[in-house]
Design a protein around this motif. Structure first.
Motif, PDB file in Angstrom:
ATOM      1  N   VAL A   1       0.844  -1.199   0.000  1.00  0.00           N
ATOM      2  CA  VAL A   1       0.000   0.000   0.000  1.00  0.00           C
ATOM      3  C   VAL A   1       0.875   1.244   0.000  1.00  0.00           C
ATOM      4  O   VAL A   1       0.624   2.196  -0.748  1.00  0.00           O
ATOM      5  N   ASN A   2       1.922   1.267   0.809  1.00  0.00           N
ATOM      6  CA  ASN A   2       2.831   2.411   0.817  1.00  0.00           C
ATOM      7  C   ASN A   2       3.505   2.591  -0.540  1.00  0.00           C
ATOM      8  O   ASN A   2       3.689   3.714  -1.009  1.00  0.00           O
ATOM      9  N   GLN A   3       3.851   1.494  -1.193  1.00  0.00           N
ATOM     10  CA  GLN A   3       4.458   1.572  -2.517  1.00  0.00           C
ATOM     11  C   GLN A   3       3.463   2.131  -3.535  1.00  0.00           C
ATOM     12  O   GLN A   3       3.815   2.946  -4.379  1.00  0.00           O
ATOM     13  N   ALA A   4       2.209   1.716  -3.440  1.00  0.00           N
ATOM     14  CA  ALA A   4       1.183   2.254  -4.340  1.00  0.00           C
ATOM     15  C   ALA A   4       1.038   3.757  -4.148  1.00  0.00           C
ATOM     16  O   ALA A   4       0.925   4.511  -5.115  1.00  0.00           O
ATOM     17  N   LEU A   5       1.060   4.203  -2.903  1.00  0.00           N
ATOM     18  CA  LEU A   5       0.983   5.638  -2.635  1.00  0.00           C
ATOM     19  C   LEU A   5       2.196   6.360  -3.207  1.00  0.00           C
ATOM     20  O   LEU A   5       2.068   7.451  -3.768  1.00  0.00           O
ATOM     21  N   GLY A   6       3.355   5.770  -3.069  1.00  0.00           N
ATOM     22  CA  GLY A   6       4.572   6.383  -3.607  1.00  0.00           C
ATOM     23  C   GLY A   6       4.561   6.469  -5.115  1.00  0.00           C
ATOM     24  O   GLY A   6       5.118   7.400  -5.693  1.00  0.00           O
ATOM     25  N   ARG A   7       3.921   5.531  -5.766  1.00  0.00           N
ATOM     26  CA  ARG A   7       3.813   5.583  -7.232  1.00  0.00           C
ATOM     27  C   ARG A   7       2.772   6.596  -7.674  1.00  0.00           C
ATOM     28  O   ARG A   7       2.863   7.173  -8.750  1.00  0.00           O
TER      29      ARG A   7
ATOM     30  N   GLN B   1     -16.548  -1.076  14.084  1.00  0.00           N
ATOM     31  CA  GLN B   1     -16.547  -2.447  14.572  1.00  0.00           C
ATOM     32  C   GLN B   1     -15.378  -3.267  14.015  1.00  0.00           C
ATOM     33  O   GLN B   1     -14.780  -4.059  14.724  1.00  0.00           O
ATOM     34  N   LYS B   2     -15.039  -3.067  12.745  1.00  0.00           N
ATOM     35  CA  LYS B   2     -13.982  -3.867  12.119  1.00  0.00           C
ATOM     36  C   LYS B   2     -12.643  -3.135  12.041  1.00  0.00           C
ATOM     37  O   LYS B   2     -11.680  -3.655  11.499  1.00  0.00           O
ATOM     38  N   SER B   3     -12.592  -1.949  12.596  1.00  0.00           N
ATOM     39  CA  SER B   3     -11.384  -1.136  12.512  1.00  0.00           C
ATOM     40  C   SER B   3     -10.208  -1.801  13.197  1.00  0.00           C
ATOM     41  O   SER B   3     -10.322  -2.322  14.293  1.00  0.00           O
ATOM     42  N   ARG B   4      -9.084  -1.787  12.517  1.00  0.00           N
ATOM     43  CA  ARG B   4      -7.826  -2.230  13.132  1.00  0.00           C
ATOM     44  C   ARG B   4      -6.817  -1.091  13.087  1.00  0.00           C
ATOM     45  O   ARG B   4      -5.659  -1.274  13.388  1.00  0.00           O
ATOM     46  N   ASN B   5      -7.290   0.077  12.653  1.00  0.00           N
ATOM     47  CA  ASN B   5      -6.448   1.274  12.545  1.00  0.00           C
ATOM     48  C   ASN B   5      -5.134   0.967  11.826  1.00  0.00           C
ATOM     49  O   ASN B   5      -4.061   1.338  12.280  1.00  0.00           O
ATOM     50  N   LEU B   6      -5.232   0.295  10.702  1.00  0.00           N
ATOM     51  CA  LEU B   6      -4.043  -0.024   9.917  1.00  0.00           C
ATOM     52  C   LEU B   6      -3.366   1.221   9.367  1.00  0.00           C
ATOM     53  O   LEU B   6      -2.209   1.166   8.975  1.00  0.00           O
ATOM     54  N   ARG B   7      -4.079   2.342   9.369  1.00  0.00           N
ATOM     55  CA  ARG B   7      -3.499   3.584   8.858  1.00  0.00           C
ATOM     56  C   ARG B   7      -2.225   3.957   9.603  1.00  0.00           C
ATOM     57  O   ARG B   7      -1.385   4.664   9.071  1.00  0.00           O
ATOM     58  N   ALA B   8      -2.068   3.475  10.832  1.00  0.00           N
ATOM     59  CA  ALA B   8      -0.844   3.751  11.586  1.00  0.00           C
ATOM     60  C   ALA B   8       0.377   3.136  10.897  1.00  0.00           C
ATOM     61  O   ALA B   8       1.501   3.542  11.158  1.00  0.00           O
ATOM     62  N   LYS B   9       0.167   2.169  10.012  1.00  0.00           N
ATOM     63  CA  LYS B   9       1.261   1.521   9.294  1.00  0.00           C
ATOM     64  C   LYS B   9       1.626   2.255   8.006  1.00  0.00           C
ATOM     65  O   LYS B   9       2.571   1.874   7.335  1.00  0.00           O
ATOM     66  N   LEU B  10       0.849   3.268   7.655  1.00  0.00           N
ATOM     67  CA  LEU B  10       1.153   4.039   6.451  1.00  0.00           C
ATOM     68  C   LEU B  10       2.241   5.058   6.740  1.00  0.00           C
ATOM     69  O   LEU B  10       2.457   5.453   7.885  1.00  0.00           O
ATOM     70  N   SER B  11       2.906   5.493   5.696  1.00  0.00           N
ATOM     71  CA  SER B  11       3.946   6.506   5.843  1.00  0.00           C
ATOM     72  C   SER B  11       3.383   7.736   6.542  1.00  0.00           C
ATOM     73  O   SER B  11       2.248   8.134   6.296  1.00  0.00           O
ATOM     74  N   GLY B  12       4.188   8.337   7.395  1.00  0.00           N
ATOM     75  CA  GLY B  12       3.750   9.488   8.179  1.00  0.00           C
ATOM     76  C   GLY B  12       3.267  10.654   7.339  1.00  0.00           C
ATOM     77  O   GLY B  12       2.305  11.335   7.695  1.00  0.00           O
ATOM     78  N   TRP B  13       3.895  10.906   6.181  1.00  0.00           N
ATOM     79  CA  TRP B  13       3.532  12.064   5.374  1.00  0.00           C
ATOM     80  C   TRP B  13       2.113  11.942   4.824  1.00  0.00           C
ATOM     81  O   TRP B  13       1.483  12.947   4.555  1.00  0.00           O
ATOM     82  N   ILE B  14       1.613  10.727   4.661  1.00  0.00           N
ATOM     83  CA  ILE B  14       0.280  10.563   4.080  1.00  0.00           C
ATOM     84  C   ILE B  14      -0.806  10.555   5.149  1.00  0.00           C
ATOM     85  O   ILE B  14      -1.962  10.885   4.874  1.00  0.00           O
ATOM     86  N   GLN B  15      -0.467  10.214   6.383  1.00  0.00           N
ATOM     87  CA  GLN B  15      -1.476  10.052   7.427  1.00  0.00           C
ATOM     88  C   GLN B  15      -2.293  11.315   7.654  1.00  0.00           C
ATOM     89  O   GLN B  15      -3.494  11.238   7.899  1.00  0.00           O
ATOM     90  N   ARG B  16      -1.672  12.479   7.539  1.00  0.00           N
ATOM     91  CA  ARG B  16      -2.420  13.720   7.803  1.00  0.00           C
ATOM     92  C   ARG B  16      -3.416  14.062   6.694  1.00  0.00           C
ATOM     93  O   ARG B  16      -4.238  14.945   6.851  1.00  0.00           O
ATOM     94  N   HIS B  17      -3.338  13.346   5.577  1.00  0.00           N
ATOM     95  CA  HIS B  17      -4.252  13.604   4.458  1.00  0.00           C
ATOM     96  C   HIS B  17      -5.378  12.585   4.352  1.00  0.00           C
ATOM     97  O   HIS B  17      -6.223  12.685   3.463  1.00  0.00           O
ATOM     98  N   LEU B  18      -5.403  11.603   5.230  1.00  0.00           N
ATOM     99  CA  LEU B  18      -6.419  10.560   5.150  1.00  0.00           C
ATOM    100  C   LEU B  18      -7.782  11.079   5.586  1.00  0.00           C
ATOM    101  O   LEU B  18      -7.882  11.890   6.501  1.00  0.00           O
ATOM    102  N   VAL B  19      -8.810  10.592   4.919  1.00  0.00           N
ATOM    103  CA  VAL B  19     -10.182  10.983   5.232  1.00  0.00           C
ATOM    104  C   VAL B  19     -11.012   9.721   5.409  1.00  0.00           C
ATOM    105  O   VAL B  19     -11.001   8.849   4.541  1.00  0.00           O
ATOM    106  N   ASP B  20     -11.689   9.601   6.528  1.00  0.00           N
ATOM    107  CA  ASP B  20     -12.656   8.516   6.709  1.00  0.00           C
ATOM    108  C   ASP B  20     -13.943   8.915   6.010  1.00  0.00           C
ATOM    109  O   ASP B  20     -14.386  10.053   6.130  1.00  0.00           O
TER     110      ASP B  20
END
Length: 132
Positions: free
Chosen positions: A42-48, A71-90
């Motif tokens: 996923v991080n590689q896809a974002l980098g591309r 209910q199904k959240s595992r907060n996997l977003r914490a595993k994404l690169s830091g620079w992208i986390q501030r741009h994520l939208v639920d």
């Protein structure tokens, strides 16, 4: 591919190392290794998708495990690169699926991004001066 013989063998090897090493101190289990590979992909896809500060795009993760809450959240977003986390939208969901105007929001995102001026490029390097 989860059923790829190489992946299956790697997972089994990691699991065996974890069991044979007193709980696998410093080693990843097969499941942990496999999950790490997914995060890397996923991080590689974002980098591309985004190569430089003037790029724009959208990567849509349609899996509840990436959500911040739920209910199904595992907060996997914490595993994404830091620079992208501030741009994520639920995006809110209802029983029938995504709610709201997803395509309208994406259209606006791309229109707004296309209007932004490109960042200034650094000046080209000076030509080499022959010596001698």
């Amino acid at each position: 591919q989860m059923n790829d013989p190489v992946v299956v063998a790697k997972r089994r090897w990691n699991d065996a190392c974890c069991r044979g090493n007193g709980g696998g101190h410093g080693r990843l289990s097969g499941d942990q290794w496999y999950e790490l590979q997914a995060h890397r992909a996923v991080n590689q896809a974002l980098g591309r998708l985004l190569r430089h500060s003037g790029d724009y795009g959208a990567l849509i993760l349609l899996d509840a495990r990436w959500a911040r809450r739920g209910q199904k959240s595992r907060n996997l977003r914490a595993k994404l690169s830091g620079w992208i986390q501030r741009h994520l939208v639920d995006w809110p969901c209802s029983a029938s699926g995504l709610s709201g105007n997803v395509f309208g929001r994406l259209k606006k995102h791309f229109e707004d991004a296309a209007r932004r001026p490109l960042p200034a490029l650094p000046p080209p390097p000076l030509p080499a001066v022959p010596t001698g």
